[in-house]
Scaffold this motif. Structure first.
Motif, PDB file in Angstrom:
ATOM      1  N   GLY A 190       0.825  -1.203   0.000  1.00 10.44           N
ATOM      2  CA  GLY A 190       0.000   0.000   0.000  1.00 10.44           C
ATOM      3  C   GLY A 190       0.856   1.249   0.000  1.00 10.44           C
ATOM      4  N   ARG A 191       0.199   2.391   0.097  1.00 10.46           N
ATOM      5  CA  ARG A 191       0.905   3.684   0.007  1.00 10.46           C
ATOM      6  C   ARG A 191       1.889   3.912   1.145  1.00 10.46           C
ATOM      7  NH1 ARG A 191      -1.257   7.062  -3.788  1.00 10.46           N
ATOM      8  NH2 ARG A 191      -3.286   6.459  -4.671  1.00 10.46           N
ATOM      9  N   TYR A 232       6.040   1.345  -2.737  1.00 11.28           N
ATOM     10  CA  TYR A 232       4.807   1.617  -3.478  1.00 11.28           C
ATOM     11  C   TYR A 232       5.102   2.407  -4.758  1.00 11.28           C
ATOM     12  CZ  TYR A 232       0.050   3.205  -4.495  1.00 11.28           C
ATOM     13  OH  TYR A 232      -1.154   3.463  -5.104  1.00 11.28           O
ATOM     14  N   LYS A 251      -3.164  -1.722   3.136  1.00 12.72           N
ATOM     15  CA  LYS A 251      -3.614  -0.347   2.897  1.00 12.72           C
ATOM     16  C   LYS A 251      -3.114   0.626   3.960  1.00 12.72           C
ATOM     17  CE  LYS A 251      -7.837   0.476   1.734  1.00 12.72           C
ATOM     18  NZ  LYS A 251      -9.325   0.481   1.691  1.00 12.72           N
ATOM     19  N   GLU A 299      -8.494  -1.630  -7.348  1.00 13.06           N
ATOM     20  CA  GLU A 299      -9.405  -0.608  -6.862  1.00 13.06           C
ATOM     21  C   GLU A 299      -9.181  -0.272  -5.397  1.00 13.06           C
ATOM     22  OE1 GLU A 299     -13.255  -3.363  -5.760  1.00 13.06           O
ATOM     23  OE2 GLU A 299     -13.017  -2.663  -7.815  1.00 13.06           O
ATOM     24  N   LYS A 300      -8.291  -0.991  -4.734  1.00  9.98           N
ATOM     25  CA  LYS A 300      -8.044  -0.751  -3.306  1.00  9.98           C
ATOM     26  C   LYS A 300      -6.763   0.055  -3.084  1.00  9.98           C
ATOM     27  CE  LYS A 300     -10.445  -4.970  -1.854  1.00  9.98           C
ATOM     28  NZ  LYS A 300     -10.896  -5.388  -3.189  1.00  9.98           N
ATOM     29  N   ASN A 301      -6.203   0.632  -4.158  1.00  5.77           N
ATOM     30  CA  ASN A 301      -4.977   1.428  -4.082  1.00  5.77           C
ATOM     31  C   ASN A 301      -3.817   0.630  -3.520  1.00  5.77           C
ATOM     32  OD1 ASN A 301      -6.063   3.872  -5.138  1.00  5.77           O
ATOM     33  ND2 ASN A 301      -7.018   4.296  -3.152  1.00  5.77           N
ATOM     34  N   SER A 345      -0.547  -1.497  -4.685  1.00  4.75           N
ATOM     35  CA  SER A 345       0.337  -1.619  -5.845  1.00  4.75           C
ATOM     36  C   SER A 345       0.843  -3.045  -6.005  1.00  4.75           C
ATOM     37  CB  SER A 345       1.531  -0.666  -5.677  1.00  4.75           C
ATOM     38  OG  SER A 345       2.430  -0.803  -6.750  1.00  4.75           O
TER      39      SER A 345
END
Length: 309
Positions: free
Chosen positions: A177-178, A183, A242, A260-262, A264
């Motif tokens: 995730g971010r 990421y 996430k 769609e869940k951000n 990568s």
């Protein structure tokens, strides 16, 4: 003696009176009383004590009541079996996978327009899956196995009369995730994962164990210095990716689930970067028509959705 007599007797006992039993059985109180009386005469026993408040079991009645319950249960099982035997059944077990469950639901939606059939779908550990296939509780089991595990896995399941059929080889990805510093990278190599904490499915511990051991032997599996956690919850895994710096190594088969869940998906460049996705079934005997249709449908969905090799 017939089933009706036993049913009227049991319901009368459960309801406490012939009149209450008649309401449940959608008949009259005299008919219930007459039917139970005919059972008593046939058995030459008094099964019920009768008074103004209703009915209660005699000592002999208690014994016959327990026998009657078992008879009625067995009759229901036979009736249910007869009904189910006339309907196709697709029995599947799988590693935890939103992709499999999504494709299976779409398959049912399309096929059920032409004919009705039943689905039994269970997500479980690979060890439980093998047991289920071996005992004929499930017809198909969907898994992915790393290259390093393939030989030992095949030897193990072959001894149980089970065979693995590969559908496609899939590359391994690191999902982050971010919050993770990796990421957005287009690709990574094994050394890039050195400081990444991983959250893996229990099934990945089995199917990817040798790969992960090769990748980070000293970090992942040293007691007291483990850099890897396991879960059987897809929801917890997604939330961990996430909202934390955790990453997860898995095949490209789940890549579309995370877009769609951000989250990568980063290809891992490695000579050991693929796993075999496929299914296990009993070695002897043909698959049911509905199972063969699902496998064909699954292969087509994999092709259409562009899962990478």
């Amino acid at each position: 003696m017939d089933i009706k007599q036993l049913q009227y007797f049991v319901v009368s006992v459960d309801m406490g009176s012939f009149s209450s039993a008649a309401e449940i059985l959608i008949t009259t109180q005299p008919n219930v009383s007459k039917t139970v009386k005919s059972l008593e005469e046939e058995l030459r026993m008094t099964l019920l004590n009768r008074d103004r408040s209703g009915v209660t079991l005699t000592k002999q009645g208690e014994i016959i009541y327990n026998y009657a319950i078992e008879v009625l249960k067995n009759v229901k099982m036979i009736t249910d079996f007869t009904s189910e035997s006339q309907m196709d059944k697709l029995s599947i077990c799988s590693i935890p996978s939103n992709a499999i469950s999504s494709i299976l639901s779409k398959f049912y939606n399309e096929k059920s327009k032409d004919k009705e059939f039943r689905i039994d779908y269970i997500e479980c550990k690979i060890e439980d899956m093998i047991t289920s296939i071996h005992k004929r509780e499930s017809e198909l089991g969907f898994i992915y196995i790393s290259k390093k595990n393939m030989s030992a896995f095949n030897s193990f399941i072959n001894s149980k009369g089970i065979k693995f059929y590969e559908i496609k080889k899939l590359p391994l990805y690191l999902y982050v995730g971010r919050e993770n510093p990796l990421y957005g990278k287009k690709y990574i190599n094994e050394h890039d994962i050195g400081n990444t904490k991983l959250m893996q499915y229990y099934e990945d511990q089995y199917s990817l164990y040798n790969y992960l051991e090769h990748l980070k032997k000293e970090i992942f599996f040293n007691k007291g210095q483990s850099n890897i956690c396991y879960t059987n919850s897809n929801h917890f895994l997604i939330q961990s990716l996430k909202n934390t710096k955790y990453g997860s190594i898995s095949s490209s088969f789940i890549e579309n689930e995370y877009i769609e869940k951000n989250i990568s998906s980063i290809p891992i460049l490695s000579s050991e970067n693929s796993v075999s996705f496929g299914y296990i079934k009993r070695s002897k005997g043909k698959l049911s028509t509905i199972a063969e249709e699902f496998i064909s449908y699954l292969k087509e969905q994999i092709r259409l959705n562009g899962y990478k090799e």
